[in-house]
Write a protein that holds these residues in place. Structure first.
Motif, PDB file in Angstrom:
ATOM      1  N   ALA A 155      -6.384   0.225  -6.289  1.00 22.64           N
ATOM      2  CA  ALA A 155      -7.622   0.610  -5.618  1.00 22.64           C
ATOM      3  C   ALA A 155      -7.300   1.489  -4.417  1.00 22.64           C
ATOM      4  CB  ALA A 155      -8.373  -0.629  -5.162  1.00 22.64           C
ATOM      5  N   ARG A 156      -8.161   2.476  -4.174  1.00 18.73           N
ATOM      6  CA  ARG A 156      -8.013   3.318  -2.991  1.00 18.73           C
ATOM      7  C   ARG A 156      -8.712   2.607  -1.831  1.00 18.73           C
ATOM      8  NH1 ARG A 156      -8.508   9.748  -2.920  1.00 18.73           N
ATOM      9  NH2 ARG A 156      -8.183  10.058  -0.701  1.00 18.73           N
ATOM     10  N   ARG A 157      -8.027   2.526  -0.677  1.00 21.55           N
ATOM     11  CA  ARG A 157      -8.569   1.758   0.447  1.00 21.55           C
ATOM     12  C   ARG A 157      -8.385   2.507   1.760  1.00 21.55           C
ATOM     13  NH1 ARG A 157      -7.366  -4.241  -0.229  1.00 21.55           N
ATOM     14  NH2 ARG A 157      -8.595  -4.327   1.684  1.00 21.55           N
ATOM     15  N   GLU A 158      -9.292   2.253   2.691  1.00 17.06           N
ATOM     16  CA  GLU A 158      -9.140   2.665   4.079  1.00 17.06           C
ATOM     17  C   GLU A 158      -8.974   1.376   4.869  1.00 17.06           C
ATOM     18  OE1 GLU A 158     -12.248   5.196   5.486  1.00 17.06           O
ATOM     19  OE2 GLU A 158     -11.759   6.775   4.054  1.00 17.06           O
ATOM     20  N   LEU A 159      -7.881   1.272   5.624  1.00 19.57           N
ATOM     21  CA  LEU A 159      -7.530   0.014   6.275  1.00 19.57           C
ATOM     22  C   LEU A 159      -7.279   0.227   7.763  1.00 19.57           C
ATOM     23  CD1 LEU A 159      -5.012  -0.952   3.500  1.00 19.57           C
ATOM     24  CD2 LEU A 159      -7.227  -2.036   3.844  1.00 19.57           C
TER      25      LEU A 159
ATOM     26  N   VAL B 211       0.848  -1.191   0.000  1.00 23.45           N
ATOM     27  CA  VAL B 211       0.000   0.000   0.000  1.00 23.45           C
ATOM     28  C   VAL B 211       0.884   1.241   0.000  1.00 23.45           C
ATOM     29  CG1 VAL B 211      -1.702   1.298   1.343  1.00 23.45           C
ATOM     30  CG2 VAL B 211      -1.842  -1.183   1.239  1.00 23.45           C
TER      31      VAL B 211
ATOM     32  N   GLU C 277      -5.249   5.509   5.125  1.00 18.49           N
ATOM     33  CA  GLU C 277      -5.836   5.644   3.795  1.00 18.49           C
ATOM     34  C   GLU C 277      -4.692   5.518   2.807  1.00 18.49           C
ATOM     35  OE1 GLU C 277      -8.720   8.770   1.396  1.00 18.49           O
ATOM     36  OE2 GLU C 277      -7.879   9.338   3.330  1.00 18.49           O
TER      37      GLU C 277
ATOM     38  N   TYR D 243      -3.348   3.650  -1.362  1.00 20.32           N
ATOM     39  CA  TYR D 243      -3.609   2.962  -2.621  1.00 20.32           C
ATOM     40  C   TYR D 243      -2.997   1.572  -2.565  1.00 20.32           C
ATOM     41  CZ  TYR D 243      -4.935   7.448  -4.627  1.00 20.32           C
ATOM     42  OH  TYR D 243      -5.567   8.630  -4.881  1.00 20.32           O
ATOM     43  N   GLU D 244      -3.821   0.554  -2.799  1.00 19.35           N
ATOM     44  CA  GLU D 244      -3.298  -0.800  -2.923  1.00 19.35           C
ATOM     45  C   GLU D 244      -2.556  -0.867  -4.252  1.00 19.35           C
ATOM     46  OE1 GLU D 244      -4.815  -5.414  -3.239  1.00 19.35           O
ATOM     47  OE2 GLU D 244      -6.230  -3.860  -2.640  1.00 19.35           O
TER      48      GLU D 244
END
Length: 97
Positions: A58-62, A27, A46, A48-49
């Motif tokens: 993909a944009r992700r919140e982890l 990420v 927050e 980008y994977e």
């Protein structure tokens, strides 16, 4: 070792970061989300994977355990802009229409 994540850093997330990462992912960090309340040692990020080529997929919140995050590549410092030398480039008029 606890990782301080800053924008542009690339991190590897495995099961050390959370059980959701049975298949590890990389990420690129956009930011940490400090306004969200978490358990001690956990953080929302927050980012980008990235795919195998390093492109954003993909944009992700982890939600991850900070101690389990592994820094792959630190964001390089911004390079200062090079001062311009000489005269500005001359352009010839172009006809429109």
């Amino acid at each position: 070792m606890t990782v301080q994540m800053t924008a542009g850093d690339v991190v590897l997330l495995t099961t050390d970061a959370s059980v959701q990462f049975l298949r590890p992912i990389c990420v690129r960090i956009i930011r940490e989300l400090p306004e969200r309340i978490t358990y001690d040692g956990w953080v929302w990020i927050e980012g980008y994977e990235l795919n195998a080529a390093g492109d954003a997929r993909a944009r992700r919140e982890l939600y991850v355990r900070r101690e389990g995050v592994r820094l792959v590549r630190s964001h390089p410092p911004a390079t200062p802009m090079r001062p311009t030398t000489g005269r500005p480039e001359r352009r010839t008029p172009s006809r429109v229409g």
